[in-house]
Design a protein around this motif. Structure first.
Motif, PDB file in Angstrom:
ATOM      1  N   LEU A 177       0.790  -4.389 -12.418  1.00  0.00           N
ATOM      2  CA  LEU A 177      -0.067  -5.140 -11.494  1.00  0.00           C
ATOM      3  C   LEU A 177      -1.243  -5.741 -12.254  1.00  0.00           C
ATOM      4  O   LEU A 177      -1.795  -5.112 -13.161  1.00  0.00           O
ATOM      5  CB  LEU A 177      -0.575  -4.232 -10.381  1.00  0.00           C
ATOM      6  N   PRO A 178      -1.646  -6.961 -11.914  1.00  0.00           N
ATOM      7  CA  PRO A 178      -2.758  -7.603 -12.623  1.00  0.00           C
ATOM      8  C   PRO A 178      -4.066  -6.846 -12.409  1.00  0.00           C
ATOM      9  O   PRO A 178      -4.238  -6.150 -11.397  1.00  0.00           O
ATOM     10  CB  PRO A 178      -2.815  -9.011 -12.008  1.00  0.00           C
ATOM     11  N   PRO A 179      -5.005  -6.957 -13.343  1.00  0.00           N
ATOM     12  CA  PRO A 179      -6.303  -6.267 -13.211  1.00  0.00           C
ATOM     13  C   PRO A 179      -6.982  -6.615 -11.889  1.00  0.00           C
ATOM     14  O   PRO A 179      -6.936  -7.758 -11.430  1.00  0.00           O
ATOM     15  CB  PRO A 179      -7.105  -6.787 -14.407  1.00  0.00           C
ATOM     16  N   GLY A 180      -7.589  -5.606 -11.289  1.00  0.00           N
ATOM     17  CA  GLY A 180      -8.291  -5.817 -10.033  1.00  0.00           C
ATOM     18  C   GLY A 180      -7.428  -5.665  -8.802  1.00  0.00           C
ATOM     19  O   GLY A 180      -7.928  -5.767  -7.674  1.00  0.00           O
ATOM     20  N   SER A 181      -6.120  -5.416  -8.980  1.00  0.00           N
ATOM     21  CA  SER A 181      -5.220  -5.296  -7.831  1.00  0.00           C
ATOM     22  C   SER A 181      -5.310  -3.931  -7.165  1.00  0.00           C
ATOM     23  O   SER A 181      -5.197  -3.811  -5.950  1.00  0.00           O
ATOM     24  CB  SER A 181      -3.767  -5.545  -8.260  1.00  0.00           C
ATOM     25  N   VAL A 182      -5.482  -2.900  -7.984  1.00  0.00           N
ATOM     26  CA  VAL A 182      -5.463  -1.526  -7.475  1.00  0.00           C
ATOM     27  C   VAL A 182      -6.854  -1.161  -6.972  1.00  0.00           C
ATOM     28  O   VAL A 182      -7.860  -1.496  -7.608  1.00  0.00           O
ATOM     29  CB  VAL A 182      -5.028  -0.561  -8.586  1.00  0.00           C
ATOM     30  N   PRO A 183      -6.945  -0.489  -5.817  1.00  0.00           N
ATOM     31  CA  PRO A 183      -8.260  -0.056  -5.337  1.00  0.00           C
ATOM     32  C   PRO A 183      -9.031   0.726  -6.395  1.00  0.00           C
ATOM     33  O   PRO A 183      -8.438   1.457  -7.195  1.00  0.00           O
ATOM     34  CB  PRO A 183      -7.909   0.842  -4.134  1.00  0.00           C
ATOM     35  N   LEU A 219      -0.136   6.713  -5.825  1.00  0.00           N
ATOM     36  CA  LEU A 219       1.301   6.605  -5.551  1.00  0.00           C
ATOM     37  C   LEU A 219       1.554   6.013  -4.166  1.00  0.00           C
ATOM     38  O   LEU A 219       2.449   5.187  -3.988  1.00  0.00           O
ATOM     39  CB  LEU A 219       1.960   7.978  -5.643  1.00  0.00           C
ATOM     40  N   LYS A 220       0.764   6.437  -3.188  1.00  0.00           N
ATOM     41  CA  LYS A 220       0.938   5.898  -1.842  1.00  0.00           C
ATOM     42  C   LYS A 220       0.693   4.388  -1.812  1.00  0.00           C
ATOM     43  O   LYS A 220       1.440   3.635  -1.184  1.00  0.00           O
ATOM     44  CB  LYS A 220      -0.022   6.590  -0.871  1.00  0.00           C
ATOM     45  N   PHE A 221      -0.362   3.958  -2.499  1.00  0.00           N
ATOM     46  CA  PHE A 221      -0.668   2.530  -2.525  1.00  0.00           C
ATOM     47  C   PHE A 221       0.468   1.754  -3.183  1.00  0.00           C
ATOM     48  O   PHE A 221       0.890   0.699  -2.683  1.00  0.00           O
ATOM     49  CB  PHE A 221      -1.978   2.283  -3.271  1.00  0.00           C
ATOM     50  N   GLU A 222       0.959   2.265  -4.309  1.00  0.00           N
ATOM     51  CA  GLU A 222       2.054   1.580  -5.006  1.00  0.00           C
ATOM     52  C   GLU A 222       3.288   1.477  -4.113  1.00  0.00           C
ATOM     53  O   GLU A 222       3.962   0.451  -4.066  1.00  0.00           O
ATOM     54  CB  GLU A 222       2.397   2.348  -6.287  1.00  0.00           C
ATOM     55  N   LYS A 688      -3.420  -1.481   4.824  1.00  0.00           N
ATOM     56  CA  LYS A 688      -4.154  -2.739   5.017  1.00  0.00           C
ATOM     57  C   LYS A 688      -4.385  -3.440   3.686  1.00  0.00           C
ATOM     58  O   LYS A 688      -4.197  -4.659   3.562  1.00  0.00           O
ATOM     59  CB  LYS A 688      -5.486  -2.443   5.712  1.00  0.00           C
ATOM     60  N   ALA A 689      -4.762  -2.658   2.662  1.00  0.00           N
ATOM     61  CA  ALA A 689      -5.000  -3.238   1.331  1.00  0.00           C
ATOM     62  C   ALA A 689      -3.708  -3.794   0.743  1.00  0.00           C
ATOM     63  O   ALA A 689      -3.688  -4.876   0.145  1.00  0.00           O
ATOM     64  CB  ALA A 689      -5.598  -2.177   0.407  1.00  0.00           C
ATOM     65  N   ALA A 690      -2.597  -3.048   0.913  1.00  0.00           N
ATOM     66  CA  ALA A 690      -1.307  -3.501   0.381  1.00  0.00           C
ATOM     67  C   ALA A 690      -0.844  -4.765   1.085  1.00  0.00           C
ATOM     68  O   ALA A 690      -0.327  -5.701   0.460  1.00  0.00           O
ATOM     69  CB  ALA A 690      -0.264  -2.386   0.543  1.00  0.00           C
ATOM     70  N   HIS A 708       7.378  -4.768  -9.867  1.00  0.00           N
ATOM     71  CA  HIS A 708       6.862  -3.658  -9.059  1.00  0.00           C
ATOM     72  C   HIS A 708       7.899  -3.217  -8.021  1.00  0.00           C
ATOM     73  O   HIS A 708       8.131  -2.020  -7.827  1.00  0.00           O
ATOM     74  CB  HIS A 708       5.571  -4.092  -8.368  1.00  0.00           C
ATOM     75  N   VAL A 709       8.532  -4.182  -7.337  1.00  0.00           N
ATOM     76  CA  VAL A 709       9.542  -3.846  -6.333  1.00  0.00           C
ATOM     77  C   VAL A 709      10.732  -3.154  -6.977  1.00  0.00           C
ATOM     78  O   VAL A 709      11.254  -2.163  -6.458  1.00  0.00           O
ATOM     79  CB  VAL A 709       9.992  -5.120  -5.576  1.00  0.00           C
TER      80      VAL A 709
END
Length: 722
Positions: A177-183, A219-222, A688-690, A708-709
């Motif tokens: 994932l690109p930088p800044g994507s993950v909370p 893991l949940k977010f991913e 919501k974030a995803a 990612h998928v």
């Protein structure tokens, strides 16, 4: 000299071991699968408890030297091992199942490290069947908690731990994932997985068990992001597909059917029928006709209009039991046939398919429409006659079971596919249906089309679940029942009240009422102490002498099942003892009492479906749930929900709470849970974030989204399109 064959020798396939087969059954095939196979719980092997300080009832790890080892024949063979710790305290180890190798590894003088629950025994402190291993004085302790993984038969924890550790080392866990994507404040994927497989001894077990630790949050977010990306990709792919634009002609079949119905539609039925009609007719940019003209829609199936294109409808029609979904489906089919296209209706059981068939021929055949009937029981010439009618287009509507999607069934031009009780079909079957029903729109042009899809369900799907699992699914809801339906009172009794219930049935049949008695099994099971349908039929026949008692179960020949149902429908049988073959589709308005035996064995939606077989007439109806104790927490929740509400939407909400989304959606029928780690309600902020991130990734970082998928879903991404 013998002649040597020059033919190539087939390579010898190495046979797989039992643990390897067990791992494949769990879906552990790729390194990433192993890395994402997370522990159920942990054991603390990082410290030793002196034997003298260990408390009874605690699970502890102790170390000592074997001072005695013997096999006793006290009732049964037992291996008795006595060990002594550094503090001089002694501990007895008792093994009821053991091998000669165990005796060798626990011989006198051997130092052992054991872990188990400490008990107080007649001969002092003891452990029964502890985990053990031979050690030396300088054997180091574990540096992290020991994981205990979900496993199956023939898959020892030691084998699985080694396999997971190896898969975790080999797996490509680079950040895609690109930088800044993950909370913010969440670890990398590699850090999260390393931590969860081997947490340090001082970590809070509570944050691991309730999945609130940042490693779990990552893991949940991913997982949620992969699911949202897959759904949005499916939505965009579907937007590129084409289907025929289906419009009912003025004064055509659709209007004729409305005029011929022996009842008026409810406001809810009118609303959803209009939603479906608008979907079927919504235009898309069309291709120019081959001959430069514009063929007009005809009544004959052979005259389908290929020039008018639409985006394929992908709509769920949901409504409570008895809300009148079949007539809405018939109106949708009439629109398709009005426009010159065929329609298929597929149901999960022959009884349900036959109920639809009888209603539809009653409504449509007087209007000149031929309805074909295709199930596994239709054989020989009768089957070939139906296949020919489907192939040449003379059958405008085809009703049946999964036989509808068999290879030999060839439609002339299919415009609309209707799937009833869609959650009852496996995910793979629903996908096969979509692929089976792809049609070639025009010969020589190569414009690929697929039919419109209408799925029906009496198990309402909560809005959050629909938004999450069906990003490209429109939902129509029939939220009112037709007038004249009687209320159903639900009563819950322990099976100790069985004779009293039978007495109430006797009173009911004397007053002319009809009764269902539902059993969960057909024949005796050694593992489940359940009364079977055959025994119950004999018992009720004896108790209700002079009244007809019928028997219906799934192993009966179709003709025999149809005959029994006809007898019950005609009120020549007072009681019908049945298995869950009556769950859907059975409509006998005079039946006003239902008894569900061993109700604790049924799922909540299944109980609600069964209950919906009564309350179809003007007489007040009762559903009796007989249970065998002791009840589990889940069993209590189900029966409480049934007693407290008859609202199918509230039942669905509680069912989601009890079972979770994967099982609720029928995902387990495919062997693939759609969400393993995340919870739609607890993890709403992550969802919501995803959901916000997914479209941006697809637009700006398509390659990262695809990787990612693939990492998270692999081939399971297809299931989200079903």
């Amino acid at each position: 000299m013998p002649e040597v064959s020059s033919s190539p020798v087939a390579p010898i396939k190495a046979s797989k071991s039992a643990p390897q087969k067990a791992m494949e059954k769990l879906g552990l095939k790729r390194d990433i699968d192993l890395a994402l196979h997370l522990p159920l719980r942990y054991e603390d092997e990082t410290r030793l408890t002196p034997i003298g300080q260990a408390r009874e009832g605690e699970t502890v790890q102790c170390e000592g030297v074997v001072i005695e080892s013997r096999v006793e024949l006290r009732g049964r063979r037992q291996l008795i091992v006595k060990m002594e710790g550094e503090d001089g305290a002694q501990l007895l180890l008792r093994f009821l199942h053991f091998y000669p190798s165990h005796q060798k590894s626990m011989a006198e003088g051997q130092r052992l490290r054991v872990r188990g629950e400490l008990r107080g025994g007649f001969f002092g402190r003891e452990m029964v069947h502890p985990a053990f291993r031979a050690v030396n004085e300088d054997t180091p302790l574990a540096q992290s908690l020991t994981p205990v993984y979900p496993a199956g038969a023939n898959l020892p924890q030691a084998y699985l731990r080694k396999a997971v550790a190896a898969g975790l080392r080999r797996a490509d866990l680079a950040e895609v994932l690109p930088p800044g994507s993950v909370p913010r404040q969440l670890p990398t994927l590699r850090e999260a997985l390393d931590f969860l497989h081997h947490p340090p001894p001082r970590v809070s077990l509570a944050t691991l068990e309730d999945h609130s630790h940042p490693a779990w949050q990552r893991l949940k977010f991913e997982e949620l992001l992969a699911q949202q990306l897959s759904q949005m990709r499916a939505q965009r792919e579907r937007a590129q597909l084409r289907a025929p634009a289906l419009r009912a002609g003025p004064g055509g079949l659709h209007k004729q059917l409305l005029a011929a119905l022996p009842f008026a539609l409810t406001a809810a039925q009118q609303r959803v029928a209009e939603e479906i009609a608008q979907d079927l007719a919504r235009p898309r940019p069309s291709l120019p006709p081959r001959d430069g003209g514009s063929p007009s829609p005809g009544v004959e199936v052979s005259s389908g209009d290929f020039s008018a294109l639409a985006q394929p409808m992908h709509r769920l029609l949901q409504g409570d039991v008895g809300s009148g979904k079949t007539v809405v489906a018939a109106l949708a089919a009439a629109v398709a046939m009005d426009a010159g296209w065929q329609c298929a209706l597929m149901a999960p059981t022959e009884i349900l398919a036959e109920q639809h068939f009888r209603k539809l021929i009653g409504w449509l055949e007087p209007l000149g429409i031929k309805v074909a009937w295709l199930t596994g029981s239709v054989k020989g010439r009768a089957r070939q006659k139906m296949l020919d009618a489907v192939a040449d287009g003379s059958a405008g509507l085809v009703v049946g079971t999964h036989a509808v999607i068999e290879d030999k069934v060839q439609f002339k031009q299919l415009g609309l596919a209707i799937v009833d009780e869609q959650h009852r079909f496996g995910v793979a079957q629903r996908l096969a249906l979509r692929k089976k029903l792809e049609v070639q729109a025009s010969r020589g042009r190569g414009q690929s089309m697929e039919p419109h899809m209408l799925m029906m369900s009496a198990t309402p799907i909560p809005r959050t679940l629909a938004m999450t699992y069906f990003a490209d699914l429109a939902v129509s809801t029939i939220d009112e029942l037709p007038p004249g339906r009687s209320p159903i009172v639900t009563k819950v009794f322990a099976d100790t009240k069985r004779l009293e219930v039978i007495a109430k049935i006797a009173d009911a049949v004397e007053n002319g009422q009809q009764v269902y008695w539902v059993c969960p099994l057909i024949e005796e099971s050694e593992t489940l102490d359940l009364k079977n349908a055959t025994e119950t039929h004999a018992e009720l026949s004896a108790a209700l002498a002079g009244h007809g008692v019928g028997l219906l179960h799934g192993r009966m020949p179709p003709a025999e099942k149809a005959a029994v149902m006809a007898e019950f429908s005609a009120n020549r049988l007072s009681v019908l003892v049945a298995t869950t073959v009556i769950e859907v589709g059975v409509d006998v308005p005079n039946a006003s009492l239902m008894v569900i035996e061993h109700a604790e064995r049924f799922g909540l939606s299944q109980l609600h479906q069964l209950r919906g077989r009564v309350g179809r007439g003007a007489v007040a109806s009762v559903c009796v749930l007989l249970y065998t104790g002791p009840l589990s927490i889940t069993g209590k929740d189900r029966l409480r929900a049934m007693a407290e509400t008859t609202d199918g939407f509230e039942i669905a909400r509680r069912d989601l709470d009890i079972r979770g989304p994967g099982e609720f959606m029928g995902a387990r029928q495919s062997g693939a849970e759609l969400l393993r780690f995340a919870d739609l309600q607890e993890d709403a902020p992550l969802l919501k974030a995803a959901r916000a991130l997914a479209p941006r990734l697809l637009d700006e970082h398509a390659e990262a989204a695809l990787r990612h998928v693939e990492r998270w879903l692999g081939g399971k991404a297809e299931f989200l399109k079903a």
